[in-house]
Design a protein around this motif. Structure first.
Motif: not given
Length: 468
Positions: A176-181, A323-332, A334-345
């Motif tokens: 559904g979203t880049y962050a979830a992927r 990974v588990p808490p980070l993936a949960k934040c990214w899926r939602e 929120r949190g650090p790096g969730a909306k960051a582009t690939l170049s920024c990551k």
């Protein structure tokens, strides 16, 4: 094509966990082989090994590593054009199962031949077999070495079909979203390392207790478990194979099938270049830092000594914790790096790599001739692991998102080939550590990572124009 709904995304993650369970068993088999191969080749024949010298053993190991990284490109192309991901996945698993079981044959040859020939002297068996040639050997020697090569070839061919296609199938899931992927691929990456951790701990114990033959047989049973799970989840795999739902961060649907090469070749090429550079640094953990742990690090904590190689387990341990808490934040989202582009990551990842090797360089400078505390190396490996989580899964996620769905397996194979090229180059750098010294190597790597970080940040707007 519409964006994935919440229900579709839940189904995507449910399928991801099932596919990851298959991958745990496959990676257990893979890491059992990669961990024990050189040890088995160099072990004395009397101990169930081949009695090869280090050069011959490392030559065979290097050839296998190269095949494992390069052949998935051909396997991915074959799958995309002819077999399809699900069928290629099954064929790859079967080939790896046959390969691992074939690798158990050399352990049985001396035992069985001694029953056939009462004059057979196992103590002198393979004493001259220190090269990769076996044409001039005796019949049992030819059987033993021939089955070794056959087993390795079958594993490499099976890996060529399996490795890119399981990533391609995950890439088709409707996240559904880049962050979830990115969250999904990070979880998948965690399960890969979990399988590797089990293999290192379990494989070493089985090999030391029962021998290398039973250890390679155990790797075969790992593939039996993977095949059993594939059969149980065959409906899910088939449905995931036929799914191709993608969405942009803004929610506008895109259809990768409609992408022309002009729209995806450039961004994929840029990602692969970054992956090569990343692999050069990442694989220092298994190369240079492995040597560093054995020669410069005090493998002791709170008065308890332990094998230096155990320090490297900081990599999968940190991954399992983060990974588990980070993936949960990214899926939602929120949190650090969730909306960051690939170049920024990727820039952040190289920044963490620079920090890790700066710590090691500083430790070398401050300790001089004294040993370095184990916690220093463990901290550096922890930062390298965070970099790995920022760059590796996100890059693979982006590649499978950008390319057309009917090129997904080929793209995944190219990702692993680029990572393998980086690993090969990292070995060349690590080989010079004994000549120029660890501190020089650490300073050079840290400086290069700082330069790459700065370059990526300066070019982030340009990268955004091509979807990165």
């Amino acid at each position: 094509m519409v964006s994935a709904s919440a229900g579709q995304e839940e189904a995507a993650f449910a399928a991801l966990y099932l596919l990851s369970a298959i991958e745990v068993w496959e990676r257990l088999s893979y890491y059992l082989l990669m961990t024990l191969l050189v040890l088995a080749l160099t072990a004395p024949v009397a101990d169930g090994g081949f009695g090869w010298n280090s050069a011959a053993a490392l030559g065979a190991y290097g050839g296998l590593v190269a095949a494992m990284q390069v052949l998935p490109v051909a396997g991915g192309a074959l799958s995309d054009r002819l077999l399809g991901p699900a069928r290629a996945l099954r064929m790859g698993a079967l080939l790896m199962l046959l390969g691992h079981l074939t690798l158990a044959i050399p352990h049985m040859v001396p035992i069985m031949w001694a029953r056939i020939d009462p004059d057979f002297d196992r103590s002198h068996f393979l004493t001259a077999q220190i090269s990769l040639q076996f044409r001039d050997g005796s019949t049992p020697e030819q059987l033993m070495v021939g089955s070794l090569y056959t087993g390795l070839a079958l594993v490499a061919l099976g890996n060529a079909l399996f490795k890119p296609n399981i990533s391609a199938i995950i890439g088709r899931l409707p996240f559904g979203t880049y962050a979830a992927r990115d969250a999904g691929f990070s979880l998948f990456h965690m399960f890969v390392n979990f399988g590797g951790l089990i293999a290192i701990l379990l494989g070493g114990w089985v090999a030391s207790r029962f021998g290398y033959g039973p250890a390679f047989t155990l790797a075969g049973f790992g593939m039996v478990a993977a095949l059993a799970l594939m059969h149980m989840f065959r409906t899910i795999i088939s449905s995931a194979e036929g799914t191709a739902v993608y969405s942009t961060p803004a929610g506008t649907a895109t259809d990768p099938e409609a992408r022309t090469p002009a729209k995806w070749v450039l961004p994929v090429s840029v990602i692969l270049m970054a992956v090569v550079l990343f692999g050069v640094t990442l694989f220092q953990v298994l190369g240079t830092l492995n040597l560093y742990a054995a020669s410069r690090v005090e493998a002791s904590l709170w008065g308890v000594d332990f094998p230096p190689v155990w320090i490297l387990s900081a990599n999968p341990i940190v991954m399992l914790l983060v990974v588990p808490p980070l993936a949960k934040c990214w899926r939602e989202e929120r949190g650090p790096g969730a909306k960051a582009t690939l170049s920024c990551k990727t820039a952040a990842g190289f920044g963490f790599l620079a920090l890790a090797f700066s710590i090691l360089a500083a430790a070398e400078f401050l300790t001089k001739q004294a040993v370095v505390p184990a916690l220093i190396l463990a901290a550096a490996i922890a930062f390298i692991t965070i970099a790995e989580l920022l760059v590796g899964p996100s890059a693979l996620s982006a590649i499978t998102r950008i390319v057309p769905a009917n090129r997904g397996a080929l793209a995944a194979g190219m990702f692993y080939a680029a990572l393998g090229l980086g690993g090969f180059l990292s070995g060349l750098i690590g080989a010079s550590a004994q000549e120029v010294g660890f501190q020089t190597i650490f300073n050079v790597i840290a400086g290069c990572c700082v330069a790459i970080t700065a370059g990526l940040l300066l070019l982030r707007r340009t990268a955004a124009r091509i979807g990165l």
